[in-house]
Scaffold this active site. Structure first.
Site, PDB file in Angstrom:
ATOM      1  CG  ASP A 115     -34.366  63.807 -39.126  1.00  0.00           C
ATOM      2  OD1 ASP A 115     -33.894  64.046 -40.281  1.00  0.00           O
ATOM      3  OD2 ASP A 115     -35.269  64.388 -38.713  1.00  0.00           O
ATOM      4  CG  HIS A 122     -36.090  73.999 -37.897  1.00  0.00           C
ATOM      5  ND1 HIS A 122     -37.312  73.971 -38.121  1.00  0.00           N
ATOM      6  CD2 HIS A 122     -35.977  72.798 -37.112  1.00  0.00           C
ATOM      7  CE1 HIS A 122     -38.123  73.360 -37.700  1.00  0.00           C
ATOM      8  NE2 HIS A 122     -37.197  72.168 -36.788  1.00  0.00           N
ATOM      9  CD  GLU A 188     -39.575  68.116 -39.052  1.00  0.00           C
ATOM     10  OE1 GLU A 188     -39.780  68.792 -38.186  1.00  0.00           O
ATOM     11  OE2 GLU A 188     -38.795  67.399 -39.313  1.00  0.00           O
ATOM     12  CD  GLU A 190     -35.494  66.523 -41.986  1.00  0.00           C
ATOM     13  OE1 GLU A 190     -34.582  65.730 -41.981  1.00  0.00           O
ATOM     14  OE2 GLU A 190     -36.419  66.607 -41.040  1.00  0.00           O
ATOM     15  CG  ASP A 222     -38.539  63.438 -40.328  1.00  0.00           C
ATOM     16  OD1 ASP A 222     -38.797  62.137 -40.173  1.00  0.00           O
ATOM     17  OD2 ASP A 222     -38.213  64.102 -39.098  1.00  0.00           O
ATOM     18  NE  ARG A 226     -44.130  69.797 -36.602  1.00  0.00           N
ATOM     19  CZ  ARG A 226     -42.885  69.839 -36.911  1.00  0.00           C
ATOM     20  NH1 ARG A 226     -42.032  69.199 -36.005  1.00  0.00           N
ATOM     21  NH2 ARG A 226     -41.949  70.419 -37.860  1.00  0.00           N
ATOM     22  CD  GLN A 229     -42.062  66.772 -33.019  1.00  0.00           C
ATOM     23  OE1 GLN A 229     -42.626  67.166 -33.648  1.00  0.00           O
ATOM     24  NE2 GLN A 229     -40.638  67.207 -32.813  1.00  0.00           N
ATOM     25  CE  LYS A 242     -39.804  65.110 -35.731  1.00  0.00           C
ATOM     26  NZ  LYS A 242     -39.705  66.030 -36.971  1.00  0.00           N
ATOM     27  CB  THR A 246     -39.142  59.079 -43.103  1.00  0.00           C
ATOM     28  OG1 THR A 246     -39.286  59.450 -41.601  1.00  0.00           O
ATOM     29  CG2 THR A 246     -38.409  60.233 -43.648  1.00  0.00           C
ATOM     30  CD  GLU A 348     -39.185  76.563 -39.203  1.00  0.00           C
ATOM     31  OE1 GLU A 348     -38.135  77.033 -39.026  1.00  0.00           O
ATOM     32  OE2 GLU A 348     -39.040  75.317 -39.765  1.00  0.00           O
TER      33      GLU A 348
END
Length: 402
Positions: A115, A122, A188, A190, A222, A226, A229, A242, A246, A348
């Site tokens: 990834d 971003h 996420e 993607e 994905d 948080r 992470q 992560k 997925t 975000e």
């Protein structure tokens, strides 16, 4: 390019027209075991039923994809003929199955998974959140496509429930780090790329060879924890935050369907090393994604703004001699645009939880709650002004298992 007419009845606005013809794997429909199929409108064409070839009766597309671009092109031409020449209609119609009557499966074996982190918007948004007094982009970001090596075994097909992960949630309190279900579960949005033709160990794959190795494109979510992470990523980067899940969409749109969507990448202000220069073979793609939480549109990320293209990602992935494997997946990283309604993650959209997002039912979200469903769709320009669809990648959050 003029798109031929198909005799298959297509719903208005379908993204699965004769100019698309994505491949997938399915079960059911009255046939034996796993079979390969081609999406056309609301139907799937059973390739094993049409051809009787064992290569189209396997659990994944990998045994077909390994044959390379010549075989991919031949199949596309054959399917196009079947679906446009009325002479074939009587033979083909029994093998056209309703998509809602079959079970779509994970289309590839996911031999490996990488990834990337290729959206400048971003990366800058994240940098401003966590490093407000410094350059939001790390020193290497303008020189190479940053990525992490994911866990292939946790890549699941769209619709597979997403179990809230547990782990260490942050720095020690009273001697030990807090442990439990993530409180900051995120999506996420993607775009993923599926490798068909492998490469030899020790060989580099140049930017121009991208279509010789990559069969097509899918959608990826994905999912990210948080809090896990943030605590774990120093000094080696993402791991458990992560690797729990997925999601990928079930249909792989061939690169051959995306010629009308190709665009130059954004201007680069930094000179690139020769292996990343793509002036003669740019592979920017004009895809528009849409993200919905519980049915409400919350973002429309534009893929055409991605700083690093998939061809550059592939070139960087192999520049050290790492071999490509048939059926491996590499993803773009979160797709975000410059405007707030184009950001591809809750990290975000809510400023890391500081500014809750209000949904249509009046509820608010900082991060995802149990029972939430996230759906990501996308489309791209096709020939003759049509649109190429990618289906969807969706997942519903289930409570943690303890």
């Amino acid at each position: 390019m003029t798109v031929p007419e198909t005799w298959v009845a297509l719903p208005e606005g379908t993204g699965f027209g004769i100019d698309n013809l994505p491949l997938g794997v399915f079960l059911g429909g009255g046939g034996p075991g796993f079979r390969h199929g081609v999406a056309i409108g609301e139907h799937v064409l059973d390739l094993f039923g049409m051809t009787g070839l064992p290569v189209h009766r396997t659990r994944t597309l990998d045994p077909f994809l390994v044959a390379g671009p010549g075989a991919w092109r031949d199949l596309r031409e054959q399917v196009t003929e079947w679906l446009t020449d009325d002479r074939h209609r009587t033979r083909v119609e029994p093998h056209l199955l309703r998509q809602d009557a079959v079970q779509l499966c994970r289309p590839i074996g996911v031999a490996d998974y990488v990834d990337f982190y290729s959206s400048r918007a971003h990366a800058e948004n994240v940098g401003r959140l966590f490093r407000p007094d410094t350059d939001p982009l790390p020193p290497n970001w303008r020189h190479l496509p940053i990525g992490y090596h994911g866990r292939a075994g946790t890549v699941q097909v769209s619709g597979t429930p997403v179990v809230r992960p547990c782990g260490q949630l942050g720095p020690p309190a009273d001697g030990l780090p807090p442990f439990g279900p993530t409180r900051r579960l995120d999506f996420e949005a993607e775009v993923g790329f599926v490798v068909g033709a492998p490469s030899e160990p020790g060989n580099r794959v140049p930017v121009a060879a991208f279509p010789a190795h990559v069969f097509g494109v899918c959608l990826v979510n994905d999912w990210s924890a948080r809090d896990l992470q943030a605590w774990e990523y120093v000094p080696l980067g993402p791991f458990l935050g992560k690797s729990f899940h997925t999601s990928m969409s079930p249909w792989i749109v061939p690169l051959a369907a995306l010629e009308a969507a190709r665009v130059p990448p954004p201007p680069r202000e930094t000179e690139l090393l020769p292996y990343l220069r793509d002036g003669d073979a740019p592979w920017g793609l004009d895809l528009t994604l849409e993200v919905r939480i519980n049915g409400q549109l919350v973002s429309r990320p534009p893929f055409r703004d991605m700083y690093w293209t998939p061809a550059q990602q592939l070139a960087h992935l192999t520049v050290n001699g790492a071999a490509l494997l048939t059926g491996e997946l590499f993803a773009s990283g979160t797709v975000s645009g410059a405007a707030p309604d184009q950001w591809g993650s809750l990290l975000e959209l809510t400023a890391n939880g500081a500014q809750p997002l209000t949904l249509a039912d009046g509820s608010t979200r900082t991060f995802l709650e149990d029972g939430d469903t996230v759906r990501i769709t996308a489309s791209a320009p096709g020939p003759d002004g049509g649109r190429i669809g990618f289906g969807e990648v969706a997942g519903r959050v289930e409570p943690a298992r303890q």
